[in-house]
Design a protein around this motif. Sequence first.
Motif, mmCIF file in Angstrom:
data_model
loop_
_atom_site.group_PDB
_atom_site.id
_atom_site.type_symbol
_atom_site.label_atom_id
_atom_site.label_comp_id
_atom_site.label_asym_id
_atom_site.label_seq_id
_atom_site.Cartn_x
_atom_site.Cartn_y
_atom_site.Cartn_z
ATOM 1 N N GLY A 19 0.790 -1.229 0.000
ATOM 2 C CA GLY A 19 0.000 0.000 0.000
ATOM 3 C C GLY A 19 0.820 1.277 0.000
ATOM 4 N N ALA A 20 2.133 1.166 0.035
ATOM 5 C CA ALA A 20 2.985 2.361 0.071
ATOM 6 C C ALA A 20 3.249 2.870 -1.346
ATOM 7 C CB ALA A 20 4.298 2.049 0.777
ATOM 8 N N PRO A 21 3.119 4.172 -1.582
ATOM 9 C CA PRO A 21 3.331 4.695 -2.928
ATOM 10 C C PRO A 21 4.799 4.893 -3.312
ATOM 11 C CG PRO A 21 2.679 6.458 -1.471
ATOM 12 C CD PRO A 21 2.611 5.185 -0.663
ATOM 13 N N VAL A 22 5.652 5.123 -2.330
ATOM 14 C CA VAL A 22 7.057 5.431 -2.594
ATOM 15 C C VAL A 22 7.916 4.755 -1.538
ATOM 16 C CG1 VAL A 22 8.783 7.301 -2.710
ATOM 17 C CG2 VAL A 22 6.490 7.668 -3.616
ATOM 18 N N GLY A 23 9.090 4.306 -1.954
ATOM 19 C CA GLY A 23 10.054 3.736 -1.024
ATOM 20 C C GLY A 23 11.427 4.313 -1.310
ATOM 21 N N ARG A 24 12.419 3.788 -0.617
ATOM 22 C CA ARG A 24 13.792 4.237 -0.809
ATOM 23 C C ARG A 24 14.685 3.024 -1.011
ATOM 24 N NH1 ARG A 24 10.964 7.325 2.029
ATOM 25 N NH2 ARG A 24 10.923 6.094 3.919
ATOM 26 N N ILE A 25 15.521 3.101 -2.037
ATOM 27 C CA ILE A 25 16.483 2.041 -2.263
ATOM 28 C C ILE A 25 17.824 2.494 -1.695
ATOM 29 C CG2 ILE A 25 17.020 2.789 -4.624
ATOM 30 C CD1 ILE A 25 17.287 -0.350 -5.137
ATOM 31 N N VAL A 26 18.446 1.589 -0.959
ATOM 32 C CA VAL A 26 19.745 1.869 -0.337
ATOM 33 C C VAL A 26 20.769 0.977 -1.007
ATOM 34 C CG1 VAL A 26 21.033 1.925 1.832
ATOM 35 C CG2 VAL A 26 18.550 2.327 1.854
ATOM 36 N N HIS A 27 21.809 1.605 -1.566
ATOM 37 C CA HIS A 27 22.837 0.854 -2.277
ATOM 38 C C HIS A 27 24.182 1.512 -2.036
ATOM 39 C CE1 HIS A 27 23.263 3.786 -5.660
ATOM 40 N NE2 HIS A 27 22.035 4.096 -5.288
ATOM 41 N N THR A 28 25.202 0.954 -2.631
ATOM 42 C CA THR A 28 26.546 1.504 -2.485
ATOM 43 C C THR A 28 26.907 2.298 -3.731
ATOM 44 O OG1 THR A 28 27.175 -0.376 -1.139
ATOM 45 C CG2 THR A 28 28.961 0.915 -2.070
ATOM 46 N N ARG A 29 27.386 3.506 -3.518
ATOM 47 C CA ARG A 29 27.832 4.373 -4.619
ATOM 48 C C ARG A 29 29.198 4.925 -4.255
ATOM 49 N NH1 ARG A 29 26.506 10.148 -6.223
ATOM 50 N NH2 ARG A 29 26.918 10.150 -8.453
ATOM 51 N N HIS A 30 30.191 4.586 -5.041
ATOM 52 C CA HIS A 30 31.570 5.009 -4.776
ATOM 53 C C HIS A 30 31.994 4.612 -3.363
ATOM 54 C CE1 HIS A 30 31.402 7.136 -8.544
ATOM 55 N NE2 HIS A 30 30.396 7.867 -8.112
ATOM 56 N N ALA A 31 31.667 3.384 -2.972
ATOM 57 C CA ALA A 31 32.019 2.791 -1.681
ATOM 58 C C ALA A 31 31.346 3.478 -0.498
ATOM 59 C CB ALA A 31 33.531 2.758 -1.482
ATOM 60 N N LEU A 32 30.303 4.266 -0.747
ATOM 61 C CA LEU A 32 29.564 4.942 0.316
ATOM 62 C C LEU A 32 28.079 4.618 0.177
ATOM 63 C CD1 LEU A 32 31.295 8.428 0.099
ATOM 64 C CD2 LEU A 32 31.635 6.692 1.875
ATOM 65 N N PRO A 33 27.326 4.689 1.277
ATOM 66 C CA PRO A 33 25.886 4.430 1.178
ATOM 67 C C PRO A 33 25.178 5.540 0.397
ATOM 68 C CG PRO A 33 26.566 4.731 3.475
ATOM 69 C CD PRO A 33 27.762 4.932 2.628
ATOM 70 N N ALA A 34 24.240 5.131 -0.428
ATOM 71 C CA ALA A 34 23.422 6.066 -1.196
ATOM 72 C C ALA A 34 21.966 5.665 -1.047
ATOM 73 C CB ALA A 34 23.839 6.047 -2.664
ATOM 74 N N VAL A 35 21.075 6.638 -0.996
ATOM 75 C CA VAL A 35 19.644 6.402 -0.835
ATOM 76 C C VAL A 35 18.895 7.209 -1.884
ATOM 77 C CG1 VAL A 35 17.682 6.557 0.743
ATOM 78 C CG2 VAL A 35 19.977 6.152 1.659
ATOM 79 N N LEU A 36 17.985 6.542 -2.585
ATOM 80 C CA LEU A 36 17.181 7.210 -3.609
ATOM 81 C C LEU A 36 15.705 6.879 -3.412
ATOM 82 C CD1 LEU A 36 19.209 6.482 -6.867
ATOM 83 C CD2 LEU A 36 18.903 8.692 -5.749
#
Length: 146
Positions: free
Chosen positions: A21-38
């Motif tokens: 039921g959630a319209p939006v979420g956040r993906i957490v991944h690694t970008r240039h060896a640092l955490p990234a959230v989109l």
Amino acid sequence: MYPHDGFRELDRRVCLRLLAGAPVGRIVHTRHALPAVLPVDFCLDADGAVVLRTSAESELVRAIDGAVVAFEADEVDATAHSGWSVVVTGRASAVTDRTEHGRLSRSGPRSWAAAPDGVFIRIETELVTGRELVGGRTGHGADLPS
């Protein structure tokens, strides 16, 4: 787990229902060896996998295809001081099967940004955890400032 902090752990079934039921979420991944959230729009597939759609040229596809990622969605009621949060951890993979891509084109998530060369990404729900804040600011936290 934390019996006096106002949170209640949620089982997998409830977590998946809330995610659906959630319209939006956040993906957490690694970008240039640092955490990234989109933030991303998404849907749950019939098997419970998280599916999102992005441009084939996006940096996100290259960063997460084949990687273990986390995906989080939540809902917060700031007035009632309540809400929930669900986190899925699993391997992400670009959907390359033409039949599967066609099915997702008809029933999968609709990207908020136009992406004529859209790619679907599946995140397997290998680990699903969730918490719900029950009771809000009652008890020991009632005197904290808003």
